[in-house]
Design a protein around this motif. Sequence first.
Motif: not given
Length: 776
Positions: A29-34, A93-102, A342-350
């Motif tokens: 579901f983490s991948a689907i959320a991206e 409306h603030i974008p969620v994407g940060v790293y260009g990797n989702g 957030p971490t790269h998978n957006k499922q946790d924080f640094d």
Amino acid sequence: MATRKSGIPLSTISPKFLHANSTSHTWPFSAIAELIDNSYDPDVRAKQIWIDWTRIRGLDCLSFMDNGEGLTRARLHKMLSFGFSEKKAMKFHIPVGVYGNGFKSGSMRLGKDAIVFTKTRDTMSVGLLSQSYLEAIGAQRVLVPMITFRRDGHNHVEDGGSLRAILSHSLFNSEKELFAELRAISAAGHTGTRIIIWNLRMTSNGETELDFDTDKYDILVRANTSDKSNMTPESEYSLRAYCSILYLKPRMQIIIRGQRVKSQLISKSLALIAQDNYRPSFLNKRVRITFGYNTQSKEHYGIMMYHKNRLIKPYVKVGCQCKAERKGVGVIGVIECNFLQPTHNKQDFDDTDKYRKIMHNLGIKLEEYWNEIRYKRKKEDPKCTVAIEDVLKVPDQVWVQCDSCLKWRRLPDAITELPDKWFCGMNYDPQFRSCLVEEELEDEEEDQKSYPKPFKRQRRNTKSLLEENIPEITQTQDEPALTTIQAPRHPATSVISGPSLAERSPLPLINLTAVSNSLRRVKQKFSAIETQMEVTPSFPVPSLTPPQELFFQTHWPALNEERKTLTQSDTLASKAACGMMEGIESHQGLAAAEETCERDASSGTGREYCSAAARIIELPLKNEKKWVVHHEGHDDDEEEEEEEECNLAEAQQWQDELMELMHETAEERDACRQELEVLQEHSAALEDERNQLICRLESAEEEKSKLSAQCDQLRTQLAELRERSQRGKEEKDDSCKLRTLRLNLSRLLVSFIPSLRLEHVDYSSDVLDTILIQKL
């Protein structure tokens, strides 16, 4: 090796990196959320996204389709590349994407191959990101075949090789099939994007990781489905449940397998909601925290942590929720941590110092809310024995999203059932009965104050009062062991251990009845406070040993006359009695008295009454010692009588000193009463000022009502003027049409009657109609 003109080699990406990059997602579901985030972000602005399962050429496939702005060829190339993120905020409306990797990490986590169909107003493009294709051609770096069709027919010449690669290594073997997928986007909207992923990840049993068969309207995680229990949140294994809480304030409809997800405002779907504030030391503004009880299941609780409107960590246990006593059960906290990374998978924080401080303070705030709710409920219904988490609850507020404009509207609390589709025109509030009206302010936008905390205030006041009035018996390493009395095996014998009582200064006796009465009143007051706070009372029930009872019976007649005098000062007697009664029960009265003296050493009066309280304890102990000695065979009656006479004299002396202290306390009480009167006068002045402000507010409300009525009248007049203007315009148009018709008829009549002169004819009159009638 690819090089620039300068001779410096270019860095390349190995095809193996596609799989390695996808391993950051340990949960599907983490991948689907991206992929959902890419449709939600402001550069796409999709209103709907469809997620479905399909079967193409015998393979299970996942499909994602939105009706957003679509992607140009350049933007599609950046999406298939790594590290390009040019998303910008638009309004709120603030974008969620940060790293260009989702997209890369998400799609390759779900399956080995993905194809993208996208359509803008001018172009249609297809791109392929496929590990199978790269393995088949033995590529040494990542290649992304991509073709573009333009409406003007000027397609890219170099797309020929990409088209052959797509037709050879994808699920679509002809241009006709590609255009069929592009037309599917047109069915959802004029523009949009469609993604199909195949060669899905499999389990060790040879089944797809995602379960498409158990629920035809949902997508489940197969491993979590088999292990699910009441303790596991549904969002852990149900994509529909996860998507319903994916965004703090949903702005897009998510349709899973043909059925719309019922999105919810998580901060508004709770019961017993309370808003709290927290100002981190590293931040110059307050952070809003919403607490409430889960209305679905008490076993699903914790902190819902969002970042830029996107859920990062759900149901995080903090503070008392991590302990065995199950405090905080059923309580959910909601916070938006835009100041954390957030971490790269957006499922946790640094895991930074900021994050650890936030988690610690969230635990403190949650326990405060837990205590306040229990205190309030106990105060409202003291006889209630059912735990608050076991009571059936409904959400405090009802919010619904319009299916047309996707704005959230608040409904009356009595509404329990809603239709499958709801629109602003169905709103009960006429003020918000149009999609053109902006959303109403939420509570946290209207009021930035924290909820009242009477339990915390009461506990602080009571703690201060207890520290002032109830001395604690403590012992340090440097102090000798406290005197203890062990129960004798035979009623006629007793053993005393500890320092010799003869080494201590002799203590007189005061009226114990008055002290006992004062203590009883103080105990009642503190018991009431402790009952409200649900604290176990700390006052022990006094019990007297046989020597103490004998001592009281001997001296009672001589001291009974002073009862009325001593009861005039409750405060002083209570303080002296606290140390005395605790000492009587624990047989450590002198240590308690000394501890009280040390605690109140800053006050002269405190030192005196503490010393008096300490001496009150000594005589029963000394008599107890003599009682023990007497029963052990020492029958010196004359010495005992003389000792008792001395004790009575000392008791009378200390009783006189205690009376003087009572008078001094009465004077201090009078001074406090005067200060209280001054404060009451000040409070009355403030009350008058408050009443004046209320009057001004009422007059302002009346003026506002008058202005509102005038505005309504002006609106009515404006509507009438518009109607008149419209009618006048329609009449003018009819007049113009009639004049034109008469002019055409005059030209026709001239052809039949050449001698007819129409230069001075008024076409606005009926002259021409009369001539026509005569001619006919």
